[in-house]
Write a protein that holds these residues in place. Structure first.
Motif, short mmCIF file in Angstrom:
data_model
loop_
_atom_site.label_atom_id
_atom_site.label_comp_id
_atom_site.label_asym_id
_atom_site.label_seq_id
_atom_site.Cartn_x
_atom_site.Cartn_y
_atom_site.Cartn_z
N ASN A 72 -10.20 1.54 3.57
CA ASN A 72 -9.43 0.36 3.20
C ASN A 72 -9.62 -0.79 4.19
O ASN A 72 -9.54 -1.93 3.83
N PRO A 111 6.60 4.13 -4.75
CA PRO A 111 5.44 4.49 -5.56
C PRO A 111 4.15 4.02 -4.91
O PRO A 111 4.17 3.30 -3.91
N ASN A 112 3.06 4.42 -5.47
CA ASN A 112 1.76 3.93 -5.06
C ASN A 112 1.48 2.67 -5.87
O ASN A 112 0.73 2.68 -6.84
N TRP A 113 2.12 1.58 -5.45
CA TRP A 113 2.30 0.39 -6.28
C TRP A 113 1.13 0.02 -7.17
O TRP A 113 1.26 -0.03 -8.40
N GLN A 139 -1.53 1.48 -8.05
CA GLN A 139 -2.18 2.47 -8.90
C GLN A 139 -1.24 2.97 -10.00
O GLN A 139 -1.59 3.83 -10.78
N ASP A 140 -0.02 2.42 -10.03
CA ASP A 140 1.01 2.98 -10.90
C ASP A 140 1.12 2.17 -12.19
O ASP A 140 1.55 1.01 -12.18
N ALA A 186 0.84 -1.19 0.00
CA ALA A 186 0.00 0.00 0.00
C ALA A 186 0.89 1.25 0.00
O ALA A 186 2.08 1.18 0.31
N GLY A 187 0.27 2.38 -0.36
CA GLY A 187 1.03 3.63 -0.45
C GLY A 187 1.84 3.91 0.80
O GLY A 187 3.02 4.29 0.73
N SER A 188 1.24 3.70 1.98
CA SER A 188 1.95 3.95 3.23
C SER A 188 2.29 2.62 3.91
O SER A 188 2.40 2.54 5.12
N ASN A 208 11.55 7.19 -2.18
CA ASN A 208 10.14 7.50 -2.07
C ASN A 208 9.34 6.47 -2.87
O ASN A 208 9.27 6.56 -4.09
N ASN A 223 6.99 0.45 1.41
CA ASN A 223 7.39 1.84 1.23
C ASN A 223 8.06 2.40 2.48
O ASN A 223 8.93 3.27 2.39
N THR A 225 -2.81 2.13 8.81
CA THR A 225 -2.39 2.91 7.65
C THR A 225 -1.16 3.75 7.98
O THR A 225 -0.23 3.85 7.18
#
Lengths: 374, 297
Positions: free
Chosen positions: B259, A157-159, A161-162, A140-142, A155, A146, B62
């Motif tokens: 989520n 990526p937003n896996w 969604q990329d 996930a993004g966070s 940094n 990551n 998150t």
């Protein structure tokens, strides 16, 4: 002696296999025939596909997918492109990872071998749905991945969604082209409905995340095959190489790898067959997105039929995929038959080898079957 | 980790030491165990994160994905999970897995025995057919299976979930291979005593096939518990969803807004536990390929 009567075994034989014939016939052979018909018809999904309202339209569905310019062909080509990069990444990396894990575990000074073997193999037996949920969170993004990248100042990526292709990103980074404005010599010419720019995209970031997941999961299964092969390597051979003064790397390259050649061949061909069938991950994680970069033939076939209601085309894609996998399987059987012959020639360790290969084959068959879900 | 603290004073093969390799040096050992621990973490840590996250709140999961201490600690995700359809799916998975496994073990041994031992016309042709069927990849059968289930009229029923999975060509193959290793003299004795073919199979041959039966049981259990594709095309009724089918829907908005990672992790963890238990108990049979000599025909 009634039971020796051939007539009697005749009856018992057919009786014993009849449940299997019935189920395999009704739920495997018959449906294949029915789907073949659907792929050649204009059935719309309502009513029975075998009724008078359904027309035979020849190879129209196949033409739309393979010959006529249009969306159907473009989508299939995109799925082929994705699978090409997927296979190119997954097959070598999972083979190398599996071999590395096996070599690590085969070290004779290792303590706690069972524990490590269990840890490496465990993901192979877990449901692909559960693993996919876990990786959605990790990537996930966070997410965890990551976070770890952040330690190294990267940094992440937003896996999922990329949709940027790795080759595109690389070319952009070294100044070959700009991602925002691809050069016209790459976007202009089109082969089978896709431009060079699209063909040479590389796997997208999203697809790469799925590839990492699959490599991580399947390496354990193939590790077992390599371990079995390694344990077959006679200690005397390695000792002889040692006496000759070969160092560890030389011994690995000149003794271990040649000895494992049949296993490597097996793992690579199984990898080829398995990677073409990937479906579960796409169904759970990306539904083919972002920008169709995780579309695979198996998922495309499902989507065409069940989401878009285009049953003829969905079935036709399934048969095209079937043909590809059939070619791969036949090639594999042919290559492995070759191996079996040469193995028989040096049957000095006959009994042990045969027993092991039988066990290995059970794993192989199972692996083959579940390769789709791994 | 305990492996690190132990000392390697006695090499397993002293003969190798005599040849010249000896015990690995301290540096080599450091690298070796370093690599091993790196890979072990790579393989175990995700599952630990999964466990811990299931006790976190949404913002905590998150915001602090790597943290191993839920702050605040909550069982909210588990409560959400148990008040959802999850228990129904779990029950369905248990029913389907039990039926499929029992059916597969029985029918596959029956067919495997016939192909291995009984002499009847068409046996060779059947075996060739079996090999052909084994080459058909499951993934291309999704649409065909849906078509036939609809045609036969059992779409959205338990039989649709169970019966097509009950026979597995690879299972028949495994059993056939095993039965061929059992000496025929064993059956001769039973035949002379006048036992029927089925009786010979059931009371004499089958008990001798225990290792293969256990292997087949485990493969069937694991295969049907983890199966996704077939359940996608066999039903669209949420009351008939199995775990894989139901949980797969979590990612496509099945959980409502947000989520909801903790719930997803709890769901994934709980469906992994039965597999993990079976795996730990029968590990030997899972990894039989590597366990040379653990069992014998």
């Amino acid at each position: 002696m009634r039971t020796r009567d051939p007539q009697r075994q005749q009856g018992a034989g057919w009786l014993f296999v009849s449940p299997a014939i019935l189920v395999l016939g009704v739920f495997l052979v018959a449906p294949i025939g029915m789907a073949l018909w659907v792929s050649l018809s204009d059935w719309s999904g309502s009513g029975s596909p075998i009724s008078r309202d359904v027309n035979f339209i020849g190879t129209e569905n196949y033409n739309a997918l393979l010959a006529d310019p249009g969306l159907a062909r473009q989508d299939l080509m995109i799925s082929f492109r994705n699978t090409f990069y997927y296979v190119l990444g997954v097959v070598p990396l999972q083979t190398i990872l599996a071999l590395s894990l096996a070599v690590l575990l085969n070290n004779r000074f290792l303590k706690g071998r069972t524990f490590f073997r269990t840890a490496f193999y465990f993901p192979s037996v877990v449901s692909s749905v559960a693993i996919s949920l876990l990786f959605l969170f990790l990537f996930a993004g966070s997410g965890a991945i990551n976070n770890v990248l952040g330690w190294f100042g990267v940094n992440g990526p937003n896996w999922f969604q990329d949709s940027r292709g790795l080759i595109h990103i690389f070319g952009d980074a070294v100044g070959l082209w700009s991602l925002a404005a691809p050069p016209s010599w790459m976007t202009e010419p089109s082969v089978m409905g896709l431009s060079f720019w699209e063909w040479f995209s590389g796997p997208s970031v999203a697809l790469s995340a799925i590839m990492m997941q699959v490599i991580w999961t399947t390496a354990g299964t193939f590790m077992l095959l390599f371990l079995a092969g390694l344990q077959d390597l006679p200690v005397e051979v390695e000792e002889a190489a040692m006496v000759d003064g070969a160092n560890k790397w030389q011994r690995f390259m000149n003794v271990t790898v040649p000895h494992l050649r049949p296993t490597i061949l097996l793992v690579v061909t199984l990898g080829f067959i398995g990677t073409w069938q990937v479906f579960d991950q796409m169904y759970v994680m990306t539904q083919g997105g972002p920008a169709k970069t995780t579309l695979t033939p198996a998922y495309l076939s499902y989507q065409a039929a069940f989401t878009n209601g285009d049953w003829g085309q969905g079935a036709a894609i399934a048969f095209i995929l079937f043909a590809i996998i059939f070619i791969l399987t036949t090639t594999q059987r042919w290559l492995m038959r070759d191996k079996d012959v040469s193995a028989q020639k040096r049957a000095d360790r006959g009994v042990r080898r045969r027993q092991r290969s039988r066990r290995t084959r059970a794993i192989v068959e199972e692996t083959q079957r579940k390769a789709q879900s791994s | 980790m305990s492996a690190l603290s132990k000392d390697d004073r006695t090499p397993i093969r002293p003969v190798v030491a005599a040849v010249g390799e000896g015990r690995p040096s301290r540096g080599k050992k450091f690298w070796f165990y370093g690599m091993l621990i790196f890979f072990a973490l790579l393989y175990i840590y995700p599952f630990i994160i999964q466990l811990v996250t299931s006790f976190k709140t949404d913002p905590d999961a998150t915001g602090n994905a790597l943290s191993l201490t839920p702050d605040p600690f909550t069982t909210g995700a588990w409560e959400t999970l148990f008040s959802s359809n999850y228990p129904t799916w779990f029950t369905n998975s248990v029913i389907v897995t039990l039926c499929v496994t029992l059916g597969r073990v029985f029918f596959c041994s029956l067919a495997g025995y016939a192909l291995a031992r009984l002499k009847f016309t068409g046996r060779i042709a059947l075996f060739t057919g079996l090999l052909a069927v084994m080459a058909v990849p499951g993934i291309v059968l999704l649409i065909p299976k849906f078509l036939i289930l609809n045609y036969v009229g059992i779409y959205n029923t338990y039989p649709a979930l169970i019966v097509p999975l009950m026979i597995d060509a690879a299972g028949i193959f495994i059993m056939k291979q095993f039965f061929e290793t059992i000496p025929e003299s064993v059956e001769e004795a039973a035949r002379i005593d006048g036992a029927s073919t089925f009786r010979t199979f059931w009371s004499v041959v089958l008990p001798m096939a225990k290792p293969a039966l256990i292997t087949l049981t485990i493969l069937s259990f694991q295969g049907s518990w983890n199966e996704l594709g077939h359940f996608i095309v066999a039903t669209n009724d949420p009351d008939l969803y199995t775990l894989t089918r139901g949980v797969a829907g979590f990612t496509t908005g099945g959980l409502g807004s947000g989520n909801q990672y903790p719930v997803a992790m709890a769901a994934a963890l709980l469906m992994t536990i039965p597999t993990a238990l079976v795996f730990i108990v029968f590990q030997r049979y899972f990894t039989q390929g590597a366990n040379a000599g653990a069992e014998k025909g």
